[in-house]
Design an enzyme around this catalytic site. Structure first.
Site, PDB file in Angstrom:
ATOM      1  N   CYS A  46     -20.849  61.131  -4.147  1.00 21.84           N
ATOM      2  CA  CYS A  46     -21.940  61.520  -5.031  1.00 21.84           C
ATOM      3  C   CYS A  46     -23.183  60.687  -4.727  1.00 21.84           C
ATOM      4  CB  CYS A  46     -21.530  61.313  -6.480  1.00 21.84           C
ATOM      5  SG  CYS A  46     -21.069  59.602  -6.811  1.00 21.84           S
ATOM      6  N   CYS A  49     -22.702  56.953  -4.775  1.00 19.18           N
ATOM      7  CA  CYS A  49     -22.121  56.381  -3.565  1.00 19.18           C
ATOM      8  C   CYS A  49     -23.215  56.133  -2.523  1.00 19.18           C
ATOM      9  CB  CYS A  49     -21.082  57.318  -2.960  1.00 19.18           C
ATOM     10  SG  CYS A  49     -19.760  57.794  -4.069  1.00 19.18           S
ATOM     11  N   ASP A 445       9.234  68.317  11.575  1.00 18.26           N
ATOM     12  CA  ASP A 445       9.625  66.991  12.015  1.00 18.26           C
ATOM     13  C   ASP A 445      10.128  66.265  10.757  1.00 18.26           C
ATOM     14  OD1 ASP A 445       9.668  64.496  13.404  1.00 18.26           O
ATOM     15  OD2 ASP A 445       7.764  64.024  12.425  1.00 18.26           O
ATOM     16  N   ASP A 620       5.813  64.216  18.588  1.00 21.19           N
ATOM     17  CA  ASP A 620       5.715  65.630  18.242  1.00 21.19           C
ATOM     18  C   ASP A 620       4.571  66.325  18.970  1.00 21.19           C
ATOM     19  OD1 ASP A 620       7.724  65.482  16.265  1.00 21.19           O
ATOM     20  OD2 ASP A 620       6.288  64.543  14.916  1.00 21.19           O
TER      21      ASP A 620
END
Lengths: 721, 49
Positions: A46, A49, A445, A620
């Protein structure tokens, strides 16, 4: 202060902040001693911030300027000097988690090119439309002629500048002996322009400049939407934490230490690895003892104990003790690079998926083009008038030009991607959505995907309360994953610990209230030979702890919903078989494979046909690249995240069935849109072939069909799933 | 009829100016942080103090 939910990055919590050396390595040189560091700060949310971050940096020595970008949740900090100012520390003090990243390029040049082309086409088509309206409402021949010339003058730059995108793509497809959607588009647009120019020169009544240019404009809107969706996903994925370090500390023969970038590490160099650091290259431990978290590299959950002489692979995380490591490879041929090669091989054997639009075009173009040819021949035989026959044949091409078809797919996919984005799922491109809709197998996985890769105490009920409190107090001081799990079970009282020492690979010991405690492996702590974690008081075991990996939230629902969608769930894991089997039974999954190597996973996924691979680890990554479609959590390794078609940011695994449902719905809407577009063509074709089509009719019909297709796609937005 | 001689070029010129303005603002990065621009209006300007 942080005012919004942070992106879950399970791996990041164990890592310390990047060192100042790493900040320097990741920064860009702007010239004049000025450097820029780009950081991804997912917590920015916002105006508050923005204000807090920018004003905090105003008071840091060495910082020239800081600029927050709220849309991409990034901060660019410009600074001077040889050492980096405390950028990440400043952000952490404010309560924001920040990750370094190197922007691959400033912004996507392709997107900028598309937007500029769209702007030019929009300007030209609107002006031509304006002039055309007055021609249609019956301008005198003189005015009409003048307006046709102005239109031609406007259409030419639009064709050259904006139409180029379609012509080049069509040409490269034709060169390879294939057709795509751009071939009929290019032929239609070019013939419409050619005919109109000829008509303008000979002073004819009809010109199709408006049709040609507004077609380009509409289609470019579709292209821009398609591209925006990809760009958004890319920047969101890029913003996540990097799990591989950019460099390592090298110990020279004379004892001097140097932080070197990853590319400069050679086999034979001695590297220092502090607790909380990831291993950069494969190597052998030279000295020191520690526990190593291999979950990202192999899928094993239990940390491994290592000592001098043990081999380590890149991507593993050092947990408890300091090590020195003799590098055995450089970055280019480490385990990480090996995975990259496997991935490239996997990707090329997946082959080129042909997108739905291109497949449609391969049926559509021959039909339309032969109809136009038939019209030409028919009119020639009937009238013998070349000019009239060609005009009508081209009118057939213009009216059937796949405007609605060109929008049918991208608009649906853009709406679908937006819905997924709102639920925290990033889509890499539209083709991924098409592939996801075809899935009938889902391979999960285990570590980090079905489970969080974070252990949890399971026998709390049978443990003495006092012992648990002491164990929690001890555990608070260690970084070991089991200790972190244990430290959550504190009794709230403060225990003053003294003489705390951590023995890497074994456990921790300390004194509390005059008693000597050891917490760790049973054999070391004093509990005899057993595979458990034990707490001993003055040499006598008083409690034993059993840990299990936490299931990812929503794992059970996800598996059930996947089955309800008609897909078979499976587990592919690199972890030990008994652990995998126990989890599979808990979730009711019949097909579960354990102890799989990356290569075996890849081959298995390849054998499944239309499978969705959901995984997070380095091991993976090749399977993610090989599978028909793939998905990774935000906590995945960088390489896995880049290989996956979808990345889900929120923790819950229900993102998998949700994405599948949206993809299937999008596929249905694409089908409907095709049906609408074909229906329009079937209705309009007889008029065109009979020679009744005027430029006014063509403009109306084309716009109407495009609006219908867009409106149909927007239905996906409001639907409850 | 004669009014068209200057009205049409004028219309094209205005449209062209708008096109140029868009391309310029796009190139100078004004569309890079649309959400941020909307929020920054709420910030107090500290530089003056």
């Amino acid at each position: 202060m942080s005012c919004c939910g942070q992106v879950a990055t399970a791996g990041a919590q164990l890592l310390g902040p990047p060192s100042a050396d790493e900040v320097v390595l990741a920064s860009r040189d702007l010239g004049d001693g000025l450097r820029q560091s780009d950081l991804s700060v997912p917590g920015i949310h916002c105006a508050h911030c923005i204000g807090a971050i920018e004003s905090a940096f105003r008071h840091i020595a060495g910082v020239e300027a800081a600029r927050v970008n709220l849309s991409s949740k990034r901060v660019a900090v410009k600074w001077r000097g040889d050492t980096a100012p405390p950028i990440i520390e400043t952000l952490r003090d404010l309560g924001y988690d920040a990750h370094l990243f190197t922007p691959e390029e400033r912004s996507d040049p392709e997107l900028a090119r598309l937007i500029r082309a769209m702007a030019v086409a929009g300007f030209c088509s609107m002006n031509i439309m304006l002039l055309s309206v007055s021609v249609w409402s019956g301008a005198e021949p003189g005015t009409r002629q003048a307006f046709h010339w102005i239109s031609a003058g406007l259409a030419l730059p639009a064709l050259v500048y904006s139409g180029r995108i379609f012509f080049l793509s069509a040409w490269s497809a034709l060169k390879r002996g294939r057709t795509n959607m751009d071939v009929p588009i290019s032929i239609g647009v070019l013939l419409a322009f050619g005919l109109s120019l000829y008509d303008t020169i000979i002073g004819g009544a009809h010109a199709y400049f408006d049709a040609a240019v507004s077609l380009i404009f509409f289609l470019l809107i579709g292209r821009v939407l398609d591209h925006l969706m990809r760009e958004k996903a890319r920047s969101a994925v890029q913003g996540l934490v990097r799990l591989t370090p950019r460099g390592a500390t090298v110990i020279h023969a004379d004892g001097a230490r140097d932080y070197l970038p990853a590319q400069a590490i050679e086999p034979g160099m001695l590297l220092q690895v502090t607790p909380g650091e990831r291993i950069l290259v494969d190597g052998v431990v030279e000295s020191g003892q520690s526990d190593i978290d291999c979950s990202l590299a192999t899928g094993e959950t239990q940390p491994q104990k290592v000592a001098a002489g043990d081999k380590l692979r890149s991507g593993m995380l050092n947990l408890t003790g300091a090590l020195t490591l003799r590098a055995q490879s450089n970055v280019a041929n480490s385990f990480l690079a090996e995975m990259t090669q496997l991935m490239e091989a996997a990707e090329s054997s997946r082959g080129h998926y042909r997108r739905v639009a291109d497949r449609a075009a391969s049926y559509y173009a021959p039909v339309v083009h032969s109809l136009a040819l038939l019209t030409l021949i028919g009119w020639l035989i009937a009238t013998g008038d070349w000019y009239r026959s060609i005009s009508i044949a081209i009118a057939v091409l213009i009216i059937t030009c796949p405007c609605a078809l060109g929008l049918a797919v991208p608009i649906v996919q853009a709406v679908a991607a937006r819905r997924l984005f709102e639920s925290g799922i990033m889509v890499k491109d539209g083709a991924a959505l098409e592939r996801l809709a075809e899935i009938d197998q889902v391979a999960f996985d285990k570590t980090g995907t079905l489970t969080l890769g974070r252990p949890r105490l399971v026998n709390e009920a049978v443990i003495d309360k006092r012992a648990l409190g002491i164990a929690a107090a001890l555990a608070q001081q260690s970084n070991h994953p089991l200790c972190r799990a244990l430290s959550l079970h504190g009794d709230g009282r403060t225990h003053v610990t003294t003489d705390f020492t951590e023995v890497p690979g074994s456990g921790i010991e300390a004194r509390i209230d005059g008693h000597f405690y050891r917490l760790g492996r049973s054999a070391w702590a004093g509990g005899g030979e057993a595979d458990a974690t034990v707490l001993c008081e003055d040499g006598k075991p008083i409690a034993s702890f059993i840990f299990e990996d936490n299931l990812r939230p929503g794992a059970e629902e996800a598996v059930m919903e996947v089955r309800a969608l008609g897909a078979t769930p499976r587990i592919l894991s690199g972890d030990a078989r008994p652990i995998v089997r126990r989890l599979a039974e808990g979730l009711g999954i019949a097909e579960a494979m354990g102890a799989m190597l990356p290569k075996e996973k890849t081959d298995y996924v390849a054998g499944l046909g239309k499978a969705l691979m959901v995984g997070d680890g380095l091991n993976d990554a090749p399977a993610l690249a090989r599978a028909h479609a793939s998905m990774a959590p935000a906590s995945a390794a960088d390489i896995g995240r880049n290989a996956a078609d979808f990345v889900f940011l929120h923790g819950s695994l229900t993102a998998v069935p949700f994405a599948m449902r949206i993809a299937r719905e999008a596929k249905k809407l694409v089908g409907q849109n095709f049906a609408l577009a074909i229906l329009y063509n079937v209705l309009a074709l007889p008029f065109a072939m009979a020679g009744y089509v005027t430029p006014l009719l063509a403009a109306l019909a084309m716009s109407a069909s495009s609006i219908v297709v867009v409106a149909n796609a927007l239905r996906l937005r409001g639907r409850a799933t | 009829m004669s009014s068209l001689v200057y009205l049409v070029p004028l219309a094209l010129l205005l449209g062209g100016a708008a096109l140029w303005a868009f391309l310029w603002s796009f190139k100078s990065g004004q569309y890079e942080d649309l959400d941020g621009a909307a929020q920054r209006i709420l910030l107090d300007d500290e530089m003056e103090r």
